[in-house]
Design a protein around this motif. Structure first.
Motif, PDB file in Angstrom:
ATOM      1  N   ARG B 108       0.902  -1.325  -0.088  1.00  0.00           N
ATOM      2  CA  ARG B 108      -0.065   0.172  -0.016  1.00  0.00           C
ATOM      3  C   ARG B 108       0.837   1.232   0.180  1.00  0.00           C
ATOM      4  NH1 ARG B 108      -5.405  -1.702   0.793  1.00  0.00           N
ATOM      5  NH2 ARG B 108      -5.629  -3.517   1.874  1.00  0.00           N
ATOM      6  N   GLY B 147      -3.941   4.690   1.661  1.00  0.00           N
ATOM      7  CA  GLY B 147      -4.510   3.358   1.900  1.00  0.00           C
ATOM      8  C   GLY B 147      -4.843   2.592   0.586  1.00  0.00           C
TER       9      GLY B 147
ATOM     10  N   GLU C 268      -7.361  -6.864  -6.986  1.00  0.00           N
ATOM     11  CA  GLU C 268      -8.744  -6.888  -6.417  1.00  0.00           C
ATOM     12  C   GLU C 268      -8.947  -6.299  -5.289  1.00  0.00           C
ATOM     13  OE1 GLU C 268     -10.039 -10.290  -9.712  1.00  0.00           O
ATOM     14  OE2 GLU C 268     -10.242 -10.623  -7.533  1.00  0.00           O
ATOM     15  N   GLU C 269      -8.206  -5.821  -4.429  1.00  0.00           N
ATOM     16  CA  GLU C 269      -8.135  -5.472  -3.090  1.00  0.00           C
ATOM     17  C   GLU C 269      -8.880  -4.396  -3.114  1.00  0.00           C
ATOM     18  OE1 GLU C 269      -5.832  -6.311   0.021  1.00  0.00           O
ATOM     19  OE2 GLU C 269      -4.533  -8.114  -0.815  1.00  0.00           O
ATOM     20  N   GLU C 270      -9.672  -4.061  -1.792  1.00  0.00           N
ATOM     21  CA  GLU C 270     -10.151  -2.760  -1.609  1.00  0.00           C
ATOM     22  C   GLU C 270      -9.201  -1.944  -0.753  1.00  0.00           C
ATOM     23  OE1 GLU C 270     -13.991  -5.595  -0.819  1.00  0.00           O
ATOM     24  OE2 GLU C 270     -13.089  -4.442   0.755  1.00  0.00           O
ATOM     25  N   VAL C 271      -9.775  -0.663  -0.919  1.00  0.00           N
ATOM     26  CA  VAL C 271      -8.898   0.421  -0.162  1.00  0.00           C
ATOM     27  C   VAL C 271      -9.160   0.248   1.228  1.00  0.00           C
ATOM     28  CG1 VAL C 271      -8.924   2.809   0.183  1.00  0.00           C
ATOM     29  CG2 VAL C 271      -9.324   1.900  -1.916  1.00  0.00           C
ATOM     30  N   LYS C 272      -8.244   0.259   2.027  1.00  0.00           N
ATOM     31  CA  LYS C 272      -8.328   0.310   3.820  1.00  0.00           C
ATOM     32  C   LYS C 272      -7.505   1.317   4.044  1.00  0.00           C
ATOM     33  CE  LYS C 272      -8.010  -4.862   4.007  1.00  0.00           C
ATOM     34  NZ  LYS C 272      -7.188  -5.652   4.314  1.00  0.00           N
TER      35      LYS C 272
END
Lengths: 309, 239, 274
Positions: B108, B147, C268-272
């Motif tokens: 990230r 993020g 494919e992951e979401e924002v965190k």
């Protein structure tokens, strides 16, 4: 002979993605006249490539199209496979990124063969036609180029091969999608010359989609400016800009002082009912957020703005 | 005019690339001299293939040179390596051309931005956290972007994040290798404004590599033009 | 996302079922798996013996429950060891290039050139039966394949622009290797790992079938298949049951590998929160 113009009426293209619906083209109505080279300029994400692909029916499966696209008197929306084959012959495409648009495992000869197949010629005739095409685009040794693989050619040469493929069936229209993206200044000049030579080849009408203003200025007869999925202005925009976005865009060029366009105000809905540029426009009024602005001007130069004109 | 201190210099640099088993050698740089003074914006221009990027990599000590010296604040660093180079590595930062490929795609952005602090054995302290906040404001980066993954942000945003990562280390020199050429016109304008602001606030010196003549004229104090591995002429602009 | 979720669920269900039944075998098994009862030999499935009995009258269900343990455990250990060895060699060869690369590649190619099954049989045959020797045979024959693939991946990732950028920022070699190079390789390596586990299970089965692996009376699916050679025509359940178990295990492992690889794809992951 009068060619066929492209009539686009209230065209909208939506993409269905995991987080919902994204509108890439928002109610565009425009006429791209035959016999002219029209430039379609705008920044990343404005929807210009999507518009080009919509005309050629090259959108991915998760895109939905609403509105009408007419070519001359033929409707391009509802068509059969047979009509679609016609499309490829009459409206040619010169895609972006030459290195990615050519199949690296097939020689140039194979590419041109495939492009020339709809003409129904015999093999010898096809080969001769391929040679002639390459010669027309400035290749002095077409035989050597035909035997080469794409990676053996330089960027400029690949772009010219793509132009040859696109014009192989002598289409009436050419849509060039970002022909100078990622190329350095020398290659840009080469591509420009190639596209200009297309006119001499007999291609009457072109739609050049680009974010390169220099190319648009040197090549195009008229320019359409796109922002946020809408065409906001069309005409001699580089010398007489009318729309606030066009003016701001031109002000951001180094030669005009590099003034950045003001940022998007947070909290404003992305797809408002009104003008797409309202959130960043210095002259915006409440009306601009509520209604879509009307078309002002004439066929030569029109703009969609409450303020201009 | 006061003589400005020379912060980064290259003297008599020659670089030859070997192709194959020494059969073909390409002389990429030939006797190149370049001096970056403190607080100035030096433009480096030239057609593609002229050696600008190679010179940048040599200045960053990413490539060894065949002959010549690189000097950091007057001290030769060509022969040094490892932890002797620490101060230099921290002091000179690199902002590359292709924004999306300058970050590890699996991390990230927040993690990527603060990672370099650990290379210099600095911990993630309150002081650093405050500095990050200040930088985010100066660069107009919303904290939400930290993020995300690199492929989830736009070109302009990721270039600003690359700047943020570099500035967190408090460098003195930034080498910008065609950093704005992949950006849209208006995004480029915004980026240049930010670079100009940062130069004032943080007392930086820039080596600005570009092929856009008008941009170089607008932004740089001094321009050097290269062709085929050699310096052609030095233009001095009044600014 | 949905497809890999579904695959994951099935894979995990199957694997948990197999592993749990193996772990809980001492409590679940109705009879002692090694207890011989000649009077009831070669019986088909019945109320008393749910999966029937084998040639020595031993209860098939109990033997099946105990049977998975050895194979799975061995296969996992063997694959982990050979993957570790393969990765160390592959990364060194790919990252440091030059002489190091040449030497390591030659060694890898020598090992790859020797036919795997023959080498395995030779090692097991010379050293004799036993778990350790079995492990050795498995690792020696499979590390080279790993190493080759890891080397290619290393070469590819090493050239990525962000690796150079990180070097410019001051990253050391160990940081680059451990924090960036290897994690970027993981999705492909994970899939490789799961297919290799499957292959190891089969290799153990082959060796046991030939009598060089796990020895009777140790209950093991491959040993059971081997034992059934003489009687399967009259009592097909002797082969079908352990065969099906083996198939289910391998199927679940491969499904898991696919699903894991999809999961590890950050696109494919979401924002965190960071």
């Amino acid at each position: 002979m009068v060619g066929k113009s492209l009539f686009i009426e209230e065209l909208s293209v939506d993409f269905m993605i995991s987080t919902g619906k994204v509108r890439a083209v928002d109610g565009v109505s425009v006429v791209f006249e035959s016999g002219k080279i029209t430039g379609l300029i705008g920044e990343s994400g404005c929807g210009k490539s999507v518009l080009g692909m919509a005309i050629l029916d090259l959108l991915p499966a998760y895109a939905t199209l609403n509105g009408k696209i007419d070519w001359g008197e033929q409707s391009l929306n509802e068509y059969s496979i047979r009509k679609r084959k016609l499309l490829g012959r009459e409206i040619g495409l010169i895609p972006q990124s030459p290195s990615e648009s050519l199949n690296p495992s097939r020689k140039v000869k194979a590419h041109l063969n495939e492009a020339l197949r709809p003409l129904g010629l015999k093999r010898q005739e096809r080969y001769k036609k391929a040679e002639k095409l390459l010669r027309d685009f400035g290749f002095n040794e077409p035989k050597r180029i035909l035997k080469a693989y794409p990676h053996e050619l330089s960027g400029g040469m690949q772009q010219r091969v793509l132009c040859a493929i696109g014009t192989a069936c002598s289409p009436e229209w050419i849509i060039a999608d970002e022909p100078t993206k990622g190329l350095d200044s020398e290659l840009c000049k080469q591509v420009q010359q190639t596209l200009q030579s297309l006119r001499i080849q007999g291609i009457k009408s072109m739609l050049v989609i680009t974010h390169d203003l220099q190319l648009a200025e040197d090549l195009c007869d008229t320019i359409a400016v796109m922002y946020g999925g809408q065409i906001v202005e069309m005409g001699d925009v580089l010398h007489h800009p009318l729309h606030p976005y066009t003016k701001a865009f031109l002000d951001a060029l180094p030669k005009n002082g590099l003034h950045p366009i003001s940022q998007i105000n947070k909290g404003v809905e992305q797809y408002s009912k009104g003008c797409c540029f309202a959130a960043r426009c210095l002259k915006s009024r409440p009306r601009c957020f509520q209604e879509k602005p009307p078309y002002k001007g004439d066929k030569m130069h029109w703009v969609r703005c409450f303020d201009a004109g | 005019m006061q003589d400005k201190a020379k912060i980064l210099e290259a003297k008599n640099i020659t670089k030859i690339f070997q192709n194959g088993f020494g059969k073909k050698s390409i002389c990429s740089l030939k006797n190149v001299d370049i001096t970056l003074n403190e607080g100035e914006i030096l433009g480096l221009m030239g057609p593609s293939g002229c050696g600008k990027s190679t010179l940048a990599r040599i200045l960053l000590r990413l490539l060894p040179t065949d002959s010549g010296e690189v000097l950091w604040k007057g001290e030769a660093i060509t022969k040094k390596c490892g932890h002797q180079l620490l101060a230099f590595q921290r002091g000179v930062q690199f902002i590359p051309q292709r924004p999306e490929s300058s970050f590890d795609p699996r991390l990230r952005l927040g993690k990527s931005v603060v990672e370099p602090l650990s290379f210099f054995k600095e911990s993630w302290s309150e002081k650093n956290r405050k500095r990050l906040q200040v930088l985010l404001t100066q660069l107009s980066i919303s904290e939400e972007l930290l993020g995300r993954y690199p492929h989830q942000v736009s070109g302009g945003e990721i270039q600003r994040l690359a700047l943020c990562r570099a500035l967190l280390l408090q460098p003195e020199v930034l080498i910008l290798d065609e950093s704005t050429s992949m950006l849209d016109v208006s995004v480029q304008a915004q980026m240049i404004q930010i670079l100009a602001d940062l130069q004032e606030k943080h007392h930086l010196s820039y080596l600005f590599i570009t092929h856009d003549r008008e941009l170089a004229n607008y932004f740089c104090n001094r321009i050097i033009v290269m062709e085929k591995g050699e310096i052609l002429k030095k233009g001095i602009l009044q600014n | 996302m949905k497809k890999s979720d579904f695959q994951m669920k099935i894979a995990i269900t199957l694997l948990s079922f197999i592993i749990l039944s193996g772990l809980l075998a001492p409590w679940l098994a109705p009879y002692d798996p090694n207890e011989i009862h000649m009077a009831v030999r070669l019986q088909g499935p019945s109320k008393e013996y749910l999966f029937g009995t084998d040639a020595l009258g031993r209860d098939m269900l109990s033997r099946i429950l105990y049977g998975g343990r050895a194979s799975i455990l061995l296969a996992l250990i063997a694959t982990t060891l050979s993957m570790t060895l393969g990765m160390i060699i592959g990364v060194c060869a790919g990252y440091f290039t030059g002489v190091c690369d040449i030497v390591l590649t030659v060694v890898t190619q020598i090992f790859q050139g020797i036919p795997g099954t023959c080498l395995m049989i030779a090692i097991a045959g010379i050293l004799g039966p036993g778990m350790n020797h079995l492990l050795l045979a498995l690792v020696v024959t499979s590390w080279a394949g790993f190493s080759r693939i890891v080397r290619t991946e290393t070469l590819r990732i090493r050239e990525q622009p962000y690796m150079e950028g990180l070097r410019a920022l001051g990253a050391g070699t160990s940081t680059l290797l451990l924090k960036h190079l290897i994690p970027n390789m993981l999705p492909n390596v994970v899939v490789l790992f799961t297919t290799r586990v499957g292959r190891s299970v089969l290799s153990i089965a082959s060796l046991s079938y030939l009598g060089l692996g796990l020895q009777p009376p140790h209950p093991d699916w491959s040993v059971m298949i081997s034992d059934a050679r003489l009687h399967y025509r009259s009592a097909p359940h002797l082969i079908i049951v352990p065969g099906l178990c083996m198939f289910t295990l391998l199927f679940a492992i491969n499904l898991l590998g696919d699903a894991l690889r999809d999961r590890m794809d950050v696109r494919e992951e979401e924002v965190k929160e960071w």
